[in-house]
Design an enzyme around this catalytic site. Structure first.
Site, mmCIF file in Angstrom:
data_model
loop_
_atom_site.group_PDB
_atom_site.id
_atom_site.type_symbol
_atom_site.label_atom_id
_atom_site.label_comp_id
_atom_site.label_asym_id
_atom_site.label_seq_id
_atom_site.Cartn_x
_atom_site.Cartn_y
_atom_site.Cartn_z
ATOM 1 N N ASP A 97 0.826 -1.203 0.000
ATOM 2 C CA ASP A 97 0.000 0.000 0.000
ATOM 3 C C ASP A 97 0.865 1.259 0.000
ATOM 4 O O ASP A 97 0.792 2.108 0.892
ATOM 5 C CB ASP A 97 -0.981 0.005 1.169
ATOM 6 C CG ASP A 97 -2.234 -0.808 0.860
ATOM 7 O OD1 ASP A 97 -2.215 -1.588 -0.110
ATOM 8 O OD2 ASP A 97 -3.223 -0.674 1.596
ATOM 9 N N ASN A 129 -3.035 -4.642 -1.167
ATOM 10 C CA ASN A 129 -4.228 -4.689 -2.015
ATOM 11 C C ASN A 129 -4.346 -3.465 -2.927
ATOM 12 O O ASN A 129 -4.970 -3.531 -3.981
ATOM 13 C CB ASN A 129 -5.484 -4.832 -1.158
ATOM 14 C CG ASN A 129 -5.695 -3.675 -0.207
ATOM 15 O OD1 ASN A 129 -4.802 -3.328 0.577
ATOM 16 N ND2 ASN A 129 -6.860 -3.064 -0.245
ATOM 17 N N HIS A 130 -3.717 -2.340 -2.564
ATOM 18 C CA HIS A 130 -3.774 -1.161 -3.420
ATOM 19 C C HIS A 130 -2.751 -1.215 -4.550
ATOM 20 O O HIS A 130 -2.754 -0.330 -5.404
ATOM 21 C CB HIS A 130 -3.596 0.114 -2.595
ATOM 22 C CG HIS A 130 -4.850 0.513 -1.881
ATOM 23 N ND1 HIS A 130 -5.762 1.398 -2.405
ATOM 24 C CD2 HIS A 130 -5.364 0.101 -0.690
ATOM 25 C CE1 HIS A 130 -6.773 1.537 -1.572
ATOM 26 N NE2 HIS A 130 -6.561 0.762 -0.519
ATOM 27 N N HIS A 178 0.711 -8.250 3.867
ATOM 28 C CA HIS A 178 -0.094 -7.029 3.974
ATOM 29 C C HIS A 178 -1.416 -7.297 4.683
ATOM 30 O O HIS A 178 -1.807 -6.556 5.585
ATOM 31 C CB HIS A 178 -0.372 -6.442 2.598
ATOM 32 C CG HIS A 178 -1.182 -5.189 2.667
ATOM 33 N ND1 HIS A 178 -0.650 -3.982 3.048
ATOM 34 C CD2 HIS A 178 -2.504 -4.958 2.450
ATOM 35 C CE1 HIS A 178 -1.594 -3.062 3.063
ATOM 36 N NE2 HIS A 178 -2.726 -3.632 2.702
ATOM 37 N N HIS A 257 -2.581 -3.055 6.626
ATOM 38 C CA HIS A 257 -3.926 -3.125 6.044
ATOM 39 C C HIS A 257 -5.011 -2.401 6.827
ATOM 40 O O HIS A 257 -6.069 -2.094 6.265
ATOM 41 C CB HIS A 257 -4.300 -4.593 5.850
ATOM 42 C CG HIS A 257 -5.445 -4.846 4.926
ATOM 43 N ND1 HIS A 257 -5.626 -4.154 3.741
ATOM 44 C CD2 HIS A 257 -6.487 -5.740 4.995
ATOM 45 C CE1 HIS A 257 -6.706 -4.603 3.124
ATOM 46 N NE2 HIS A 257 -7.239 -5.567 3.869
#
Length: 381
Positions: A97, A129-130, A178, A257
């Site tokens: 991220d 996830n980003h 993450h 996260h």
């Protein structure tokens, strides 16, 4: 005859030399205006080729300093480096991220990519996830790149993100990622066989989606359940975590996260810790940011960046809330000089009584992790 600026492309300049010039420029000026698209694309090409041979799970030895979410907050990233040291003097593991939300995702990601090029065995980058296309298309990175460089570069970035590893084992007893753990993991062989996802569809499948998205929960969930809040992946309770760690012989899970008001947060009798490194997240959260240090002898400590707001009649309640949140964080640092130069005046400290971090292990001698110590570094907004 047109003069050649220092930041123009040099004949015969290596990619390492270009990466170092970008690092120096970013640290001094906090921008990339002096570098053309061709230079940045050269860095992306080199980063992709550096990451491509790496497995989905890295093996890292301690000591190491671990970052959680950064989300485009370049000033905060540099403040951490000022406090604890720069590569290659310190080994760093970043849990993902790097982009979205904040205003300088391009600068943050490129600074880390340049460090990865210069010091590939000291700087380790995982995927959050980003760093998936469907997320950074919606939450700021696409808009930022379209404004600063064009959508072609945003698309090129996705190829680099696809090569980022998904997790890292520190020593033999600490696992970092993450998101969180997965019911799709049955043994270490599951990690060894794991492939880095390279399409939006494979980012949402199997073990990889949980490593980027899963969350621990203290609700009435002992095993795994659908993550209804995020509408993707799972949540997991203490029993699921305990079984997972026992199966793999782990002592600690380190993940990011989720925003933490203190910058870090332990759960389940200190079996898992969340590290979040973006203070004053999105400009409207009163949270601290933190990074985690694992020493050669498995001592755990944190450097905490605290935002500070100038009190006005309009924000007096928010300032009071922030001050109350920080009272319990004031603690002595294992290194009294670390971060001292970041504040104009000494910060009052008081000891925090925190029980030792337990380290249940599989066969073999247990890891002794001394009591947790955290350090407060005050940061101006």
């Amino acid at each position: 005859m047109k003069s050649i600026r220092k930041t123009d492309i040099f004949d015969g300049e290596s990619v390492d030399q270009l990466a170092q010039r970008i690092i120096d420029h970013l640290l001094q000026w906090r921008c990339l205006d002096a570098f053309c698209d061709k230079q940045i694309l050269t860095i992306l090409d080199k980063t992709e080729s550096t990451l491509k041979p790496l497995p989905a799970m890295l093996q890292i030895e301690h000591p190491v300093t671990i970052f959680g979410d950064i989300h485009g907050q370049l000033d905060s990233l540099i403040r951490y480096f000022d406090a604890v040291g720069y590569p290659p003097k310190v080994q760093f593991l970043f849990l993902g991220d790097y982009v979205d939300r904040g205003a300088k995702s391009l600068e943050v990601s490129l600074l880390l990519f340049c460090y990865k090029i210069r010091y590939p065995h000291v700087v380790h980058l995982l995927r959050g996830n980003h760093e998936c296309m469907k997320m950074n298309r919606l939450y700021g990175f696409h808009e930022e790149l379209a404004r600063k460089r064009g959508t072609r570069m945003w698309k090129r970035y996705q190829n680099v993100f696809n090569e980022l590893p998904l997790c890292a084992r520190v020593g033999q007893k600490i696992l970092c990622m993450h998101g969180g753990i997965s019911q799709n993991c049955t043994s270490w062989e599951s990690f060894r066989n794991l492939k880095k996802p390279n399409t939006p569809k494979t980012c949402d499948e199997g073990l990889q989606v949980d490593l980027m998205w899963a969350d621990p929960t203290q609700d009435k969930c002992n095993a795994f359940a659908i993550n209804q809040q995020r509408a993707i992946s799972v949540v997991f309770g203490e029993k699921a975590l305990t079984d997972f760690m026992k199966k793999l012989g782990l002592s600690l899970i380190v993940r990011a996260h989720e925003v933490s008001q203190d910058g870090f947060n332990f759960l389940f009798n200190r079996k898992i810790v969340t590290v979040f490194s973006a203070p004053y997240y999105c400009g409207n959260d009163t949270n601290c940011g933190a990074i985690m240090h694992i020493s050669p002898s498995y001592e755990i400590s944190f450097t905490v960046l605290r935002p500070r707001m100038i009190q006005t009649s309009e924000n007096a309640d928010v300032v009071r809330q922030m001050e109350n949140n920080y009272k319990d964080l004031m603690a002595k640092s294992p290194d009294p000089n670390r971060g001292r130069h970041l504040t104009p005046a000494p910060i009052p400290v008081q000891p925090v009584s925190i029980p030792p971090l337990l380290a249940p292990v599989a066969p073999g001698p247990p890891i002794q992790i001394p009591p947790l110590i955290s350090e407060m570094v005050e940061m101006k907004k």
